[in-house]
Scaffold this motif. Structure first.
Motif, PDB file in Angstrom:
ATOM      1  N   THR A  69       7.601   6.134  -4.130  1.00  0.00           N
ATOM      2  CA  THR A  69       8.057   5.370  -5.293  1.00  0.00           C
ATOM      3  C   THR A  69       8.945   4.211  -4.840  1.00  0.00           C
ATOM      4  OG1 THR A  69      10.101   6.622  -5.632  1.00  0.00           O
ATOM      5  CG2 THR A  69       8.102   7.505  -6.671  1.00  0.00           C
ATOM      6  N   GLU A  70       9.072   3.225  -5.709  1.00  0.00           N
ATOM      7  CA  GLU A  70       9.965   2.086  -5.421  1.00  0.00           C
ATOM      8  C   GLU A  70      11.392   2.580  -5.187  1.00  0.00           C
ATOM      9  OE1 GLU A  70       9.339  -1.107  -4.991  1.00  0.00           O
ATOM     10  OE2 GLU A  70       7.232  -1.125  -5.546  1.00  0.00           O
ATOM     11  N   ALA A  71      11.806   3.571  -5.969  1.00  0.00           N
ATOM     12  CA  ALA A  71      13.173   4.098  -5.850  1.00  0.00           C
ATOM     13  C   ALA A  71      13.380   4.763  -4.487  1.00  0.00           C
ATOM     14  CB  ALA A  71      13.473   5.083  -6.975  1.00  0.00           C
ATOM     15  N   GLU A  72      12.368   5.517  -4.037  1.00  0.00           N
ATOM     16  CA  GLU A  72      12.471   6.170  -2.726  1.00  0.00           C
ATOM     17  C   GLU A  72      12.559   5.128  -1.617  1.00  0.00           C
ATOM     18  OE1 GLU A  72       9.963  10.336  -3.252  1.00  0.00           O
ATOM     19  OE2 GLU A  72       8.841   8.464  -3.120  1.00  0.00           O
ATOM     20  N   ILE A  73      11.714   4.109  -1.704  1.00  0.00           N
ATOM     21  CA  ILE A  73      11.720   3.045  -0.697  1.00  0.00           C
ATOM     22  C   ILE A  73      13.077   2.339  -0.698  1.00  0.00           C
ATOM     23  CG2 ILE A  73      10.732   0.797  -0.086  1.00  0.00           C
ATOM     24  CD1 ILE A  73       7.996   1.957  -1.068  1.00  0.00           C
ATOM     25  N   ALA A  74      13.593   2.026  -1.883  1.00  0.00           N
ATOM     26  CA  ALA A  74      14.893   1.352  -1.986  1.00  0.00           C
ATOM     27  C   ALA A  74      16.007   2.212  -1.384  1.00  0.00           C
ATOM     28  CB  ALA A  74      15.212   1.022  -3.442  1.00  0.00           C
ATOM     29  N   ALA A  80       0.804  -1.220   0.000  1.00  0.00           N
ATOM     30  CA  ALA A  80       0.000   0.000   0.000  1.00  0.00           C
ATOM     31  C   ALA A  80       0.836   1.269   0.000  1.00  0.00           C
ATOM     32  CB  ALA A  80      -0.945  -0.007   1.196  1.00  0.00           C
ATOM     33  N   LEU A  81       2.060   1.201   0.510  1.00  0.00           N
ATOM     34  CA  LEU A  81       2.897   2.397   0.563  1.00  0.00           C
ATOM     35  C   LEU A  81       3.342   2.856  -0.824  1.00  0.00           C
ATOM     36  CD1 LEU A  81       5.065   1.640   3.702  1.00  0.00           C
ATOM     37  CD2 LEU A  81       3.467   3.510   3.443  1.00  0.00           C
ATOM     38  N   THR A  82       3.294   1.984  -1.812  1.00  0.00           N
ATOM     39  CA  THR A  82       3.758   2.370  -3.142  1.00  0.00           C
ATOM     40  C   THR A  82       2.840   3.386  -3.810  1.00  0.00           C
ATOM     41  OG1 THR A  82       2.744   0.384  -4.046  1.00  0.00           O
ATOM     42  CG2 THR A  82       5.112   0.298  -3.620  1.00  0.00           C
ATOM     43  N   GLY A  83       1.625   3.557  -3.306  1.00  0.00           N
ATOM     44  CA  GLY A  83       0.761   4.605  -3.824  1.00  0.00           C
ATOM     45  C   GLY A  83       1.192   5.984  -3.346  1.00  0.00           C
ATOM     46  N   ILE A  84       2.003   6.015  -2.298  1.00  0.00           N
ATOM     47  CA  ILE A  84       2.461   7.277  -1.701  1.00  0.00           C
ATOM     48  C   ILE A  84       3.938   7.516  -1.989  1.00  0.00           C
ATOM     49  CG2 ILE A  84       2.728   8.520   0.502  1.00  0.00           C
ATOM     50  CD1 ILE A  84       0.356   6.764   1.542  1.00  0.00           C
ATOM     51  N   THR A  98      17.103  10.459   8.641  1.00  0.00           N
ATOM     52  CA  THR A  98      17.693  10.092   7.352  1.00  0.00           C
ATOM     53  C   THR A  98      16.702   9.263   6.539  1.00  0.00           C
ATOM     54  OG1 THR A  98      19.905  10.088   8.308  1.00  0.00           O
ATOM     55  CG2 THR A  98      19.629   8.884   6.239  1.00  0.00           C
ATOM     56  N   PHE A  99      16.083   8.290   7.192  1.00  0.00           N
ATOM     57  CA  PHE A  99      15.147   7.409   6.499  1.00  0.00           C
ATOM     58  C   PHE A  99      13.967   8.196   5.930  1.00  0.00           C
ATOM     59  CE2 PHE A  99      11.561   4.510   6.200  1.00  0.00           C
ATOM     60  CZ  PHE A  99      12.128   3.470   5.472  1.00  0.00           C
ATOM     61  N   PHE A 100      13.366   9.078   6.741  1.00  0.00           N
ATOM     62  CA  PHE A 100      12.213   9.849   6.276  1.00  0.00           C
ATOM     63  C   PHE A 100      12.569  10.734   5.085  1.00  0.00           C
ATOM     64  CE2 PHE A 100      10.309   9.757  10.835  1.00  0.00           C
ATOM     65  CZ  PHE A 100       9.738   8.518  10.593  1.00  0.00           C
ATOM     66  N   VAL A 101      13.779  11.292   5.081  1.00  0.00           N
ATOM     67  CA  VAL A 101      14.224  12.121   3.952  1.00  0.00           C
ATOM     68  C   VAL A 101      14.443  11.248   2.717  1.00  0.00           C
ATOM     69  CG1 VAL A 101      16.102  13.574   3.076  1.00  0.00           C
ATOM     70  CG2 VAL A 101      15.205  13.943   5.387  1.00  0.00           C
ATOM     71  N   LYS A 102      15.144  10.112   2.885  1.00  0.00           N
ATOM     72  CA  LYS A 102      15.470   9.244   1.741  1.00  0.00           C
ATOM     73  C   LYS A 102      14.203   8.706   1.068  1.00  0.00           C
ATOM     74  CE  LYS A 102      20.122   8.503   2.230  1.00  0.00           C
ATOM     75  NZ  LYS A 102      21.082   8.900   1.226  1.00  0.00           N
ATOM     76  N   VAL A 103      13.205   8.335   1.854  1.00  0.00           N
ATOM     77  CA  VAL A 103      11.985   7.792   1.240  1.00  0.00           C
ATOM     78  C   VAL A 103      11.014   8.905   0.828  1.00  0.00           C
ATOM     79  CG1 VAL A 103      12.105   5.533   2.360  1.00  0.00           C
ATOM     80  CG2 VAL A 103      10.752   7.347   3.411  1.00  0.00           C
ATOM     81  N   GLY A 104      11.347  10.141   1.182  1.00  0.00           N
ATOM     82  CA  GLY A 104      10.523  11.265   0.766  1.00  0.00           C
ATOM     83  C   GLY A 104       9.315  11.525   1.655  1.00  0.00           C
TER      84      GLY A 104
END
Length: 109
Positions: free
Chosen positions: A8-13, A2-6, A29-35
């Motif tokens: 991107t795969e690249a942000e999650i990776a 469900a998180l992929t609707g919010i 750091t994590f919150f910034v990297k995943v957007g």
């Protein structure tokens, strides 16, 4: 997921890449990297709903331990030290859990 609707795969990776080693998780750091830090309060409330697996209205310590696995099933669990630090950072009212307002404030901090 469900998180992929919010996110991107690249942000999650990118977010998961930043904390692969044990005790390397840094929520800022994590919150910034995943957007997540650039998402709206409404979007963050949706993310909170996914993380709140038992639908109690709070993210408790056992849900925080498995935080990364909400982003990828193959991600590691947080260590006890990481989990406790994450909880302490987000639990502004000291009740031992993170509510939606606390989560939104933590992501934006």
């Amino acid at each position: 997921m469900a998180l992929t609707g919010i996110l991107t795969e690249a942000e999650i990776a990118a977010g998961l890449q930043s904390c692969q080693a044990a005790d390397s998780f840094d929520y800022k750091t994590f919150f910034v990297k995943v957007g997540l830090n650039s998402k709206s309060k409404d979007q963050l409330a949706k993310v909170f709903g996914i993380l709140d697996q038992d639908k109690s209205g709070f993210i408790e310590e056992d849900e925080l331990k498995l935080f990364l696995q909400n982003f990828s099933a193959s991600a590691r669990a947080l260590t006890d030290a990481e989990t406790k630090a994450f909880l302490a950072a987000g639990d502004s009212d000291g009740d031992g859990k993170i509510g939606v307002d606390e989560f939104q404030a933590l992501v934006k901090s």
